[in-house]
Motif scaffolding. Structure first.
Motif, mmCIF file in Angstrom:
data_model
loop_
_atom_site.group_PDB
_atom_site.id
_atom_site.type_symbol
_atom_site.label_atom_id
_atom_site.label_comp_id
_atom_site.label_asym_id
_atom_site.label_seq_id
_atom_site.Cartn_x
_atom_site.Cartn_y
_atom_site.Cartn_z
ATOM 1 N N ASP A 18 11.031 4.644 -5.866
ATOM 2 C CA ASP A 18 11.763 4.329 -6.406
ATOM 3 C C ASP A 18 11.087 4.168 -7.644
ATOM 4 N N LEU A 19 11.332 5.592 -8.480
ATOM 5 C CA LEU A 19 10.556 5.921 -9.291
ATOM 6 C C LEU A 19 10.845 4.204 -10.741
ATOM 7 N N SER A 20 11.420 3.068 -10.085
ATOM 8 C CA SER A 20 11.498 1.986 -11.015
ATOM 9 C C SER A 20 10.540 1.413 -11.052
ATOM 10 N N LYS A 21 9.774 1.949 -10.281
ATOM 11 C CA LYS A 21 8.864 0.442 -9.121
ATOM 12 C C LYS A 21 7.534 1.051 -9.294
ATOM 13 N N ASN A 22 6.935 -0.283 -8.776
ATOM 14 C CA ASN A 22 5.118 0.203 -8.527
ATOM 15 C C ASN A 22 4.991 0.799 -7.478
ATOM 16 N N PRO A 23 3.569 1.693 -7.412
ATOM 17 C CA PRO A 23 3.153 1.419 -6.182
ATOM 18 C C PRO A 23 2.199 0.900 -5.642
ATOM 19 N N GLY A 24 2.202 0.146 -6.728
ATOM 20 C CA GLY A 24 0.512 -1.005 -6.589
ATOM 21 C C GLY A 24 -0.596 -0.154 -6.652
ATOM 22 N N GLY A 25 -1.485 -0.938 -6.010
ATOM 23 C CA GLY A 25 -3.589 -0.162 -6.587
ATOM 24 C C GLY A 25 -4.070 -1.804 -5.642
ATOM 25 N N SER A 26 -5.869 -1.134 -6.667
ATOM 26 C CA SER A 26 -5.896 -0.463 -7.110
ATOM 27 C C SER A 26 -5.495 1.493 -6.626
ATOM 28 N N SER A 27 -5.668 1.250 -5.305
ATOM 29 C CA SER A 27 -5.813 2.873 -4.898
ATOM 30 C C SER A 27 -3.875 3.492 -4.816
ATOM 31 N N SER A 28 -3.217 3.096 -6.023
ATOM 32 C CA SER A 28 -2.292 3.872 -6.585
ATOM 33 C C SER A 28 -2.023 5.325 -6.804
ATOM 34 N N GLY A 29 -2.959 6.455 -6.661
ATOM 35 C CA GLY A 29 -2.400 7.495 -6.622
ATOM 36 C C GLY A 29 -2.276 7.842 -4.790
ATOM 37 N N ALA A 30 -3.418 7.676 -4.493
ATOM 38 C CA ALA A 30 -3.705 7.806 -3.028
ATOM 39 C C ALA A 30 -2.421 7.658 -2.802
ATOM 40 N N ALA A 31 -1.601 5.969 -2.770
ATOM 41 C CA ALA A 31 -0.638 5.856 -1.530
ATOM 42 C C ALA A 31 0.916 6.351 -2.282
ATOM 43 N N ALA A 32 1.394 6.478 -3.252
ATOM 44 C CA ALA A 32 1.969 7.828 -3.646
ATOM 45 C C ALA A 32 2.051 9.201 -3.321
ATOM 46 N N ALA A 33 1.143 9.502 -3.237
ATOM 47 C CA ALA A 33 0.547 11.134 -2.651
ATOM 48 C C ALA A 33 1.312 10.727 -0.918
ATOM 49 N N ALA A 34 0.532 10.237 -0.596
ATOM 50 C CA ALA A 34 0.450 10.068 1.353
ATOM 51 C C ALA A 34 2.397 10.073 1.089
ATOM 52 N N ALA A 35 2.791 9.070 0.770
ATOM 53 C CA ALA A 35 4.413 8.314 1.264
ATOM 54 C C ALA A 35 4.635 9.994 0.742
ATOM 55 N N ALA A 36 4.908 10.944 -0.754
ATOM 56 C CA ALA A 36 5.361 11.871 -1.142
ATOM 57 C C ALA A 36 4.726 13.260 -0.063
ATOM 58 N N GLY A 37 4.308 13.705 0.709
ATOM 59 C CA GLY A 37 3.828 14.061 1.227
ATOM 60 C C GLY A 37 3.106 15.172 0.712
#
Length: 499
Positions: A169-188
């Motif tokens: 959900d683009l209105s939500k935060n991925p968390g962190g501090s490894s934020s980009g890594a988690a988002a990238a993993a979920a998005a493929g």
């Protein structure tokens, strides 16, 4: 090539987009000659092109460099000579597998801003140990991934990087501090991603993005710079891929004076060509003594939907022969211990930030500046007491976990929060209310994983934490893989249909 043939080139006969292939599956396909790295890399680059304008998960993204690495990998596979090492009687390779690294893991020639606009952008002179180990085996480095200022937030908010968002959900935060890594993993964005963790920084974003991660035992993965509680850990969609990364990462490097002596650990036993079957998974849980912590004793209350999902996971363990025993609130860490550690961390960060020239200091995220300000007023006695809480938490957490083979708990007491917030309550005076379940295992040096165990009514992932005794990293992965097998089908990943 038209759009339709482009789409077909990114899929295989099973209809799966190549960007969604696991690393284990890719290596098997490379060995069999069914796939080659250039085609796979192009599929991942296409996924990134589609999703990255919305997610903003990457830093130092270089598509042409990735293509060049993929071509070199393809040539090695064609020649029958992929980059590999012999490990436990098997050849370990990552040759041609797409990879991202958190931006605070140095790679030679790339500036390392540490998530903050206050940094001076100087080129890193060498690869940090985790980057070196993964490159040596031929992984295709796509990009670095984003993080908040100095890694001091469980958020995708940064004064240097664009705001990173949660793929669910683009209105939500991925968390962190490894934020980009988690988002990238979920998005493929390929199968392999590496983050770092000192209080929950791989587990929290993994939980909020629905991916798997392992925070290894301190020193299991050599890192630079090393310090108390800091580890690097894989962030993947499957336990097998995390085990594959650990096989590559858990190798000696003299630059980490806190690293563990090298051990022969059979990581690859979790990476077989066939998925673990239900009978074998159940056998792994039979007879285990499991602690269950549902109340950390301080911090935010566990949301009812999260509590229900974790209780259901514990019930699944019990149904397959594990003995479940509840831990008392505050078993791992008390509020007083956390308050002391908070004071120490504020002082440490205040010393770093106050030493910056005024113009650069003003570039630090205001939330971080507000948090560190109290460090200036701390006494030497308060500082020493705060530092001593590292050992106090370690001793308390190890003692609480000792009667059990593994301990289950929520990763986070709350689900994903607004994208622009710095934390789930967005209050710099109460910055750590959400890390009561994760922080103790950094101080105690124990391995702890996050694995998805359900979804809220709004569709957000829920993380189950599985912690083991010090140095039992393989055991945590084995139990996590058993749960992964028995938990049942998961929802489809959010990409490529981001909204």
């Amino acid at each position: 090539m038209n759009a339709q043939s482009n789409e077909q080139s990114r899929e295989t006969n099973d209809g799966l987009d190549l960007a969604d292939y696991s690393a284990v599956a890719l290596i098997a396909a490379y060995r069999a000659g069914r796939l080659e790295p250039v085609r796979v890399t192009e599929a991942v680059l296409a996924r990134i092109a589609r999703c990255e304008p919305q997610l903003q998960a990457l830093y130092a993204f270089d598509a042409e460099a990735a293509r060049a690495q993929a071509r070199a990998s393809a040539a090695r596979w064609q020649a029958g000579a992929p980059l590999s090492i012999r490990l436990g009687g098997q050849d370990l390779t990552l040759d041609g597998v797409p990879l991202t690294l958190k931006e605070n893991i140095a790679t030679a020639g790339t500036p390392m801003p540490l998530g903050t606009a206050a940094s001076e952008l100087t080129l890193a002179s060498e690869d940090a140990p985790p980057a070196a180990r993964l490159k040596e085996l031929g992984a295709v480095l796509l990009a670095k991934t984003t993080m908040p200022d100095y890694g001091m937030l469980s958020s995708g908010l940064s004064s240097f990087h664009p705001l990173t968002r949660n793929p669910w959900d683009l209105s939500k935060n991925p968390g962190g501090s490894s934020s980009g890594a988690a988002a990238a993993a979920a998005a493929g964005y390929g199968p392999l991603h590496l983050g770092t963790d000192i209080g929950g920084s791989v587990r929290l974003p993994a939980a909020w993005c629905g991916v798997f991660t392992l925070k290894p035992s301190l020193g299991r993965v050599p890192i630079k710079p090393p310090y108390a509680g800091r580890v690097a850990g894989p962030m993947t969609r499957t336990v097998a891929d995390a085990a594959l990364m650990m096989a590559a990462l858990a190798r000696p490097d003299w630059r980490d004076g806190m690293s563990l002596p090298h051990q022969q650990i059979d990581w690859l036993s979790l990476c077989g060509a066939r998925p673990l079957d239900a009978a074998s998974a159940a056998e792994r849980l039979q007879g285990l003594r499991i602690g269950l912590l549902m109340d950390a004793g301080w911090g935010l209350r566990v949301e009812p939907e999260i509590a229900a999902a974790v209780e259901a996971a514990a019930a699944l363990f019990a149904a397959h022969g594990a003995q479940i025993e509840r831990l008392a609130p505050g078993s791992l860490c008390t509020r007083a211990m956390m308050d002391g550690l908070d004071a120490f961390w504020r002082m440490r960060s205040w010393l770093d930030i106050s030493a910056l020239p005024a113009e650069r200091r003003e570039r630090v995220l205001p939330y971080i500046r507000a948090w560190v300000d109290r460090g200036e007023r701390l006494s030497a006695a308060e500082l020493f007491h705060g530092y001593s809480q590292i050992a106090a938490i370690r001793d308390r957490c190890i003692a609480a976990c000792q009667p059990y083979d593994y301990v289950l708990s929520p990763v986070s007491p709350v689900s994903a929060f607004p994208a622009a917030w710095a934390s789930p309550i967005n209050d710099p005076e109460r910055p750590f209310e959400h890390i009561a379940f994760t922080l103790p295992y950094n101080m105690s040096e124990q391995p702890a994983a996050s694995i998805n165990c359900g979804y809220t009514a709004a569709g957000f992932p829920i993380g189950l934490q599985i912690a083991g005794r010090r140095h039992d990293d393989l055991g945590v992965l084995r139990v996590a893989q058993a749960y992964e097998t028995l938990r049942g089908p998961q929802r489809a990943w959010p990409a490529p249909g981001l909204r």
